[in-house]
Structures are given as structure tokens and as C-alpha cells.
Design a protein around this motif. Structure first.
Motif, PDB file in Angstrom:
ATOM      1  N   VAL A   9      61.532  14.349  23.130  1.00 35.93           N
ATOM      2  CA  VAL A   9      61.220  15.605  22.605  1.00 35.93           C
ATOM      3  C   VAL A   9      61.239  16.707  23.697  1.00 35.93           C
ATOM      4  CG1 VAL A   9      59.431  17.087  21.868  1.00 35.93           C
ATOM      5  CG2 VAL A   9      59.695  15.029  20.804  1.00 35.93           C
ATOM      6  N   ASP A  10      62.003  17.728  23.513  1.00 33.09           N
ATOM      7  CA  ASP A  10      62.243  18.791  24.462  1.00 33.09           C
ATOM      8  C   ASP A  10      61.753  20.178  23.758  1.00 33.09           C
ATOM      9  OD1 ASP A  10      63.563  17.043  26.107  1.00 33.09           O
ATOM     10  OD2 ASP A  10      64.799  18.533  27.073  1.00 33.09           O
ATOM     11  N   LYS A  11      61.423  21.078  24.356  1.00 31.05           N
ATOM     12  CA  LYS A  11      61.138  22.367  24.294  1.00 31.05           C
ATOM     13  C   LYS A  11      61.696  23.276  25.008  1.00 31.05           C
ATOM     14  CE  LYS A  11      59.673  25.582  21.766  1.00 31.05           C
ATOM     15  NZ  LYS A  11      60.453  26.276  20.417  1.00 31.05           N
ATOM     16  N   ALA A  23      59.784  23.983  28.619  1.00 26.21           N
ATOM     17  CA  ALA A  23      58.371  23.760  28.620  1.00 26.21           C
ATOM     18  C   ALA A  23      57.922  22.281  28.582  1.00 26.21           C
ATOM     19  CB  ALA A  23      57.807  24.492  27.506  1.00 26.21           C
ATOM     20  N   VAL A  24      58.704  21.578  27.811  1.00 26.04           N
ATOM     21  CA  VAL A  24      58.491  20.262  27.427  1.00 26.04           C
ATOM     22  C   VAL A  24      60.077  19.272  27.657  1.00 26.04           C
ATOM     23  CG1 VAL A  24      57.815  18.320  25.916  1.00 26.04           C
ATOM     24  CG2 VAL A  24      56.728  20.528  25.930  1.00 26.04           C
ATOM     25  N   THR A  48      49.989  22.771  25.345  1.00 19.18           N
ATOM     26  CA  THR A  48      49.795  23.397  24.263  1.00 19.18           C
ATOM     27  C   THR A  48      51.233  23.615  23.346  1.00 19.18           C
ATOM     28  OG1 THR A  48      48.099  24.550  24.894  1.00 19.18           O
ATOM     29  CG2 THR A  48      49.258  25.716  23.148  1.00 19.18           C
ATOM     30  N   SER A  49      52.316  23.605  23.993  1.00 20.83           N
ATOM     31  CA  SER A  49      53.688  23.313  23.262  1.00 20.83           C
ATOM     32  C   SER A  49      53.925  22.240  22.464  1.00 20.83           C
ATOM     33  CB  SER A  49      54.764  23.830  24.523  1.00 20.83           C
ATOM     34  OG  SER A  49      54.767  24.855  24.979  1.00 20.83           O
ATOM     35  N   GLY A 215      56.092  20.172  32.293  1.00 13.87           N
ATOM     36  CA  GLY A 215      56.786  19.658  31.005  1.00 13.87           C
ATOM     37  C   GLY A 215      56.968  18.245  30.997  1.00 13.87           C
ATOM     38  N   VAL A 216      56.521  17.447  32.052  1.00 11.32           N
ATOM     39  CA  VAL A 216      56.678  16.121  31.985  1.00 11.32           C
ATOM     40  C   VAL A 216      55.545  15.134  31.854  1.00 11.32           C
ATOM     41  CG1 VAL A 216      57.662  14.113  33.479  1.00 11.32           C
ATOM     42  CG2 VAL A 216      58.822  16.553  33.660  1.00 11.32           C
ATOM     43  N   LEU A 217      55.701  14.278  31.105  1.00  8.41           N
ATOM     44  CA  LEU A 217      54.448  13.390  31.005  1.00  8.41           C
ATOM     45  C   LEU A 217      54.304  12.468  32.214  1.00  8.41           C
ATOM     46  CD1 LEU A 217      52.261  12.060  29.285  1.00  8.41           C
ATOM     47  CD2 LEU A 217      53.971  10.637  28.327  1.00  8.41           C
ATOM     48  N   GLN A 218      53.347  12.565  33.023  1.00 15.73           N
ATOM     49  CA  GLN A 218      53.304  11.957  34.354  1.00 15.73           C
ATOM     50  C   GLN A 218      52.829  10.417  34.240  1.00 15.73           C
ATOM     51  OE1 GLN A 218      54.356  13.126  37.067  1.00 15.73           O
ATOM     52  NE2 GLN A 218      54.891  15.029  35.832  1.00 15.73           N
TER      53      GLN A 218
END
Length: 373
Positions: A9-11, A23-24, A48-49, A215-218
Motif C-alpha cells: 500500500v502506497d499513499k 506519506a505511506v 493516520t493516513s 511512511g515506512v513500517l519499521q
């Protein structure tokens, strides 16, 4: 397979007059039924995004979101079977508190008695029984936040999304509601995701915590794993209160292992057989790297090394001592009082088995032995 799946998923927020904001970025996440998940990170990290894309209030630039086998990113918000409590409350001004909470139940064709029972039950849980006949404009921000929370939790949904659900509440009430909400979610096996910047709240409510930055899941793991086995430097420095101490160390080979030296004061011997192949290879080629140690693992009052005290705080059940070591500020936490004034030298010790080792790219290549057990 989880009840909720986010795949790549990208935003991107695009504007003709401004540089697009990513943002993501390539977010992958899978959440099981009845699981409570916290999205944790600093302001602007994308949490939040992410929540708003799941709810349908933001479009997905790329990737997919699946809930109960349905590709919900292609559906309007009303068809997603998702309940959301907004950070900004978003209450209906012409309706009373009772009517706001009951609004989502009207489509269920419930009897008036059943609707009233549900509203009264959830109002009691969040302690707003005395304002049910009031209007949003006449109640406080904290009360409005609890109304928004009640309105989401009263619904029958496949997923519950809570955006900073208790940010406006005083600490004592927040602590009470955390326990009640966690019990409600667990008893009814309600799958929930909530956004917070408060580590205490994330630890108290969540089964797993998704740490985000830029924006990155660490890392996506339990609180214990985040503390004991951080994936990288960001997680190590972000999770924990106080956070992990991070120190630059020079690497040299020894018979059977490696010596990690922090200036002239600290030299730690790491045996080769305590390292896996990746860690050994990194240490063989890296002239220096960073090591980390939790403040609670620094032994104060013993050892050959010395730290010059910058501050010494007694917090009622533990001392937090900050001091300078070879240009680094280190913090040690000890359960007893330490008689040390600013400027004094205090002995301390770091055991090799308590350190984490990080490669040049920030990846953690070796975790503390005690944490790994």
C-alpha cells in the motif's frame, strides 16, 4: 490468512503547486481476527493516513486492502463494515449525545429498547451516562472524544479504527478506560487498530505494535519483542522509556572474537561463537559500528569505567542518571538511590551479553543474550 491484509500500500498526496508527499510506502501488514494493533510513531509518520485509507476516507495510490476476503479499497466507506472514532470527534451538532451514539444503529432495524440498552451500556463503559441528553456544543473536548469512541464501539463491524482515541482525557480516566476498552475488545473478539504517539497507551492496549517512520513500517511485533529484539536503530531509539543508549564503537579482532571499544573507557569482548554468520562477517569488515544497551542494563556503582554525572533524578522508585562517556550522553536506570552530584565521576559497567550491535545501514545484527532467552 488474516482478517485484514494490506499489500504494497502506497499513499502519495499530489498537488500542482507543491512537491508530492509520499506519506505511506509499500506497506505490508496482516492482522488476525480479534487482534488489537497500535500504529505508533511520531507526527507525520503515516499512521493516520494508513488508518484513513482502511476506512475509505483517503484513496489508495497503489496496493490493495482486503477485509474478510473483500477488496475494500475499491468500496465506498459505508460499504466497508468498518467503524471509526475520529481524532476530531465529527459529531452531529443537531443531535444529542444519545442520538449521536445511536445513529449508526438505525440501519440495523433494532427495537428502541435494544438500541437504548446498547447505548446505555457503552455510555456506562466510557462514563458519559450523565450527558446523554446534552448536545455536542455544550460538552467538553474530552467528553466529545468519549462520545466519538462510544459511537464507534457500539456498532457491529468487522473492524474498529480508533484515531488517538483518548488523547484529550486526563491521565487517571485514560488509565481506567484503557482497561475497560481492552476488556470489551477481547471479550467480543473485536478486531481493532488504533493510532497513538503514546507508548504507554500502545503497550497497555495492543497485542502488537506497528512502528512507523517516514511512511515506512519499521517493525511489527509485540512490545516485548520491540524492546528485546529491535529490527533497527530507529526502533531501538524510539521504543522504551528511557530509550536505548547508542554508542559508537571501534572494532578490532582478538583470538576467538572481537573487541568493541568505546573510547578508552569501555572495551567489550564478544566471542565469535556468540555471533551468527552475518554478524561475524560484518564485524570482520567494519572498522566501527554502533552498539546499544538499555538503561536498565547498565550497572551503576561498580566496574572500572567512569561516567561524569550530568543529572541524577530520583523518580520515587528508581534513579535516572545521565552522564557523559567519551562524548556520548548515556542514561542508566537503577532501582536504588545513588549519591552522586552533577560533575562527579561514578563507576559503572556494561556486560557484553547485554549489548545489541547495529550495522552501518542501521540493521540490528546481534541482539542481547539476556533478551534472546
Amino acid at each position: 490468512m488474516g482478517i485484514l491484509e494490506l499489500r504494497s500500500v502506497d499513499k502519495v498526496y499530489a498537488s500542482r503547486s507543491k512537491t508530492p508527499v509520499h506519506a505511506v510506502r509499500s506497506l505490508d501488514m496482516e492482522i488476525g481476527k480479534g487482534e488489537i494493533v497500535a500504529l505508533l510513531g511520531s507526527s507525520g509518520c503515516g499512521k493516520t493516513s494508513t488508518l484513513r485509507m482502511i476506512a475509505g476516507f483517503e484513496s489508495v495510490t497503489a496496493g490493495s486492502i482486503t477485509l474478510q476476503g473483500r477488496r475494500i479499497h475499491e468500496l465506498p466507506p459505508a460499504r466497508r463494515k468498518v467503524a471509526m472514532a475520529f481524532e476530531g470527534y465529527s459529531l452531529y451538532p443537531p443531535l444529542t449525545v444519545r442520538e449521536n451514539i445511536a445513529f449508526a444503529l438505525k440501519s440495523r432495524q433494532l427495537s428502541r429498547a435494544e438500541m437504548s440498552r446498547r447505548v446505555d451500556t457503552i455510555a456506562h463503559l466510557v462514563e458519559i451516562e450523565d450527558i446523554l441528553d446534552s448536545y455536542p456544543r455544550s460538552i467538553s473536548g474530552g467528553q466529545q472524544q468519549r462520545v466519538s469512541l462510544a459511537r464507534a464501539l457500539v456498532r457491529d463491524a468487522d473492524l474498529y479504527l480508533l484515531d488517538e482515541p483518548m488523547g484529550q482525557l486526563e491521565p487517571q480516566l485514560r488509565a481506567v478506560l484503557r482497561g475497560r476498552i481492552k476488556s470489551l475488545l477481547a471479550e467480543r473478539e473485536m478486531t481493532a487498530i488504533f493510532v497513538t504517539h503514546d507508548q504507554t497507551e500502545a503497550s497497555a492496549l495492543a497485542d502488537r505494535i506497528a512502528v512507523m517512520e517516514d511512511g515506512v513500517l519499521q517493525q511489527f511485533a509485540s512490545e516485548k519483542e520491540l524492546k528485546d529484539r529491535p529490527a533497527n536503530l530507529f526502533v531501538a531509539s524510539f521504543i522504551g522509556e528511557p530509550p536505548m543508549n547508542l554508542l559508537e564503537a571501534d572494532v578490532s579482532r582478538t583470538d576467538g572474537g572481537f573487541r568493541l571499544s568505546v573510547g578508552r573507557d569501555v572495551a567489550l569482548q564478544i566471542e565469535g561463537d556468540a555471533l551468527d554468520a552475518v554478524a561475524r562477517k560484518t564485524l570482520e569488515t567494519a572498522p566501527s559500528l554502533r552498539i546499544g544497551i538499555r538503561p536498565q542494563k547498565i550497572a551503576v556503582g561498580s566496574g572500572e569505567a567512569r561516567v561524569r554525572v550530568a543529572s541524577n533524578q530520583w523518580l520515587g522508585d528508581q534513579s535516572h542518571i545521565a552522564g557523559e562517556l567519551c562524548g556520548h550522553i548515556v542514561i542508566a536506570v537503577t532501582p536504588g538511590r545513588v549519591a552522586a552530584r552533577p560533575g562527579e565521576l561514578v563507576p559503572f559497567a556494561i556486560e557484553p551479553r547485554h549489548i545489541h550491535i547495529f550495522a552501518a545501514d542501521g540493521t540490528c545484527i546481534h541482539h542481547a543474550e539476556a533478551a534472546a532467552r
